[in-house]
Scaffold this active site. Structure first.
Site, short mmCIF file in Angstrom:
data_model
loop_
_atom_site.label_atom_id
_atom_site.label_comp_id
_atom_site.label_asym_id
_atom_site.label_seq_id
_atom_site.Cartn_x
_atom_site.Cartn_y
_atom_site.Cartn_z
N ASP A 24 -24.12 -10.75 -3.06
CA ASP A 24 -24.08 -12.15 -3.49
C ASP A 24 -25.37 -12.51 -4.21
O ASP A 24 -26.39 -11.81 -4.12
CB ASP A 24 -23.92 -13.06 -2.27
CG ASP A 24 -22.52 -13.06 -1.71
OD1 ASP A 24 -21.67 -12.30 -2.20
OD2 ASP A 24 -22.27 -13.83 -0.75
N ASP A 25 -25.32 -13.64 -4.91
CA ASP A 25 -26.50 -14.31 -5.47
C ASP A 25 -27.14 -13.58 -6.65
O ASP A 25 -28.32 -13.80 -6.96
CB ASP A 25 -27.57 -14.55 -4.40
CG ASP A 25 -27.10 -15.48 -3.30
OD1 ASP A 25 -25.97 -15.98 -3.38
OD2 ASP A 25 -27.88 -15.71 -2.36
N HIS A 75 -19.84 -16.00 -8.76
CA HIS A 75 -20.18 -16.57 -7.45
C HIS A 75 -20.20 -18.09 -7.61
O HIS A 75 -21.24 -18.68 -7.94
CB HIS A 75 -21.55 -16.04 -7.03
CG HIS A 75 -21.86 -16.13 -5.57
ND1 HIS A 75 -20.97 -15.76 -4.58
CD2 HIS A 75 -22.98 -16.53 -4.92
CE1 HIS A 75 -21.53 -15.93 -3.40
NE2 HIS A 75 -22.74 -16.42 -3.58
N HIS A 144 -20.27 -19.29 -3.31
CA HIS A 144 -21.60 -19.38 -2.72
C HIS A 144 -21.57 -20.32 -1.52
O HIS A 144 -21.11 -21.46 -1.60
CB HIS A 144 -22.57 -19.92 -3.79
CG HIS A 144 -23.99 -20.01 -3.34
ND1 HIS A 144 -24.67 -18.95 -2.80
CD2 HIS A 144 -24.88 -21.04 -3.37
CE1 HIS A 144 -25.91 -19.31 -2.52
NE2 HIS A 144 -26.06 -20.58 -2.84
N HIS A 241 -27.37 -9.28 0.44
CA HIS A 241 -28.15 -10.09 -0.49
C HIS A 241 -29.40 -9.30 -0.90
O HIS A 241 -30.52 -9.65 -0.52
CB HIS A 241 -28.56 -11.42 0.15
CG HIS A 241 -27.41 -12.33 0.45
ND1 HIS A 241 -26.64 -12.20 1.57
CD2 HIS A 241 -26.92 -13.40 -0.23
CE1 HIS A 241 -25.71 -13.15 1.58
NE2 HIS A 241 -25.86 -13.89 0.50
#
Length: 296
Positions: A24-25, A75, A144, A241
């Site tokens: 993610d991110d 995301h 998110h 992450h």
């Protein structure tokens, strides 16, 4: 619940444990781009999703050109939780999308309380359409901080993703499962209706979401090993992450130590042996998107 039909269509057995390692991110800051690139090159990361409102999102396009095997998604970003670095919606601030400073709200609850669903739908479309306009090879769409899980928003995100041929990443949860993941009883009932209808229409879903810890640093490889051994049969969306340890990351993210530890665990030379011993199979969202295209 019965075996996941998507698992069977991909050629796996009902008791196979199949994982999608998903970062993610991507694009939140430079450290996330470099961190994901490290893992893609090492072969320990298959999928990641980009935060389009963030300053380093354009570098994901360069990453896609350098690493065409990387499976990328959008995301969906409706919150801006940090203090030192914040981001605003792509569609403008109308409809309650922003706080008093003009940035996306800091919390999921503030989005649910203040953002009008129609405005959220426009922002979701703006983020996905920007990724497609840039030429990002998008296969899937996720959320998110899980913000689109609210039923008033969920069906809008699903509709926008499916209209563009992209897979919405959602778990096969019943009402009790959604409730256990933080939704109120009415919200959980609404979310369960959405996911049940999607699976009935042949939209592939995953069985479970799990996430590497972010609240501590140190050696995350033993944690990763335990998580792999504990995985249940089915398709698991396995969240990490990863980010390099940089001054920028430390300034932006209060959980920087956990992100750095995630990154280190997936670069550890012992990981391939641990993965092999676990018996877990690994895939990405590209085969699932292919199932989406073949449905009906």
């Amino acid at each position: 619940m019965p075996p996941n039909p998507a698992l069977l269509k991909l050629g796996y057995a009902p008791d196979d444990r199949v994982v999608i390692f998903h970062a993610d991110d991507l694009g939140m800051c430079q450290a996330t781009v470099d961190g994901c690139a490290d893992l893609f090159r090492a072969g320990t990361l298959g999928s990641a999703s980009v935060m389009l409102p963030c300053a380093w999102a354009p570098s994901a396009l360069a990453l896609a050109h350098e690493l065409p095997g990387a499976d990328l998604g959008v995301h969906l970003t409706l919150t801006s939780e940090w203090t030192a670095a914040r981001w605003a919606p792509l569609s403008g601030g109308a409809g309650g999308l922003t706080d008093e400073a003009g940035y996306l709200h800091r919390t999921v609850e503030a989005v649910w309380a203040g953002a009008r669903p129609a405005a959220v739908g426009r922002e979701i479309a703006a983020q996905i359409d920007r990724a497609l306009a840039w030429g990002l090879p998008v296969s899937h769409v996720d959320s998110h901080m899980g913000t689109v899980a609210h039923p008033a928003l969920l069906h809008r995100a699903v509709r926008v993703a499916l209209a563009r041929g992209l897979l919405p990443v959602l778990p096969r949860l019943d009402r009790a499962g959604w409730h256990a993941n933080g939704l109120s009883a009415p919200q959980a009932a609404g979310a369960a209706l959405v996911t049940r209808a999607l699976e009935a229409k042949g939209v592939p879903l995953v069985d479970e979401f799990v996430m590497m810890p972010l609240d501590e640093g140190g050696d995350h490889l033993p944690i990763l090993e335990r998580m792999l051994l504990a995985l249940k049969p089915g398709l698991t969306h396995f969240i990490l992450h990863p980010a390099r340890d940089t001054p920028e990351l430390r300034a932006v993210a209060g959980d920087w130590a956990g992100r750095v530890a995630n990154h280190a665990a997936f670069l550890d030379p012992r990981l391939p042996g641990i993965l092999a011993a676990s018996g877990v199979r690994v895939t990405t969202y590209r085969p699932l998107r292919a199932l989406l295209r073949r449905r009906r």
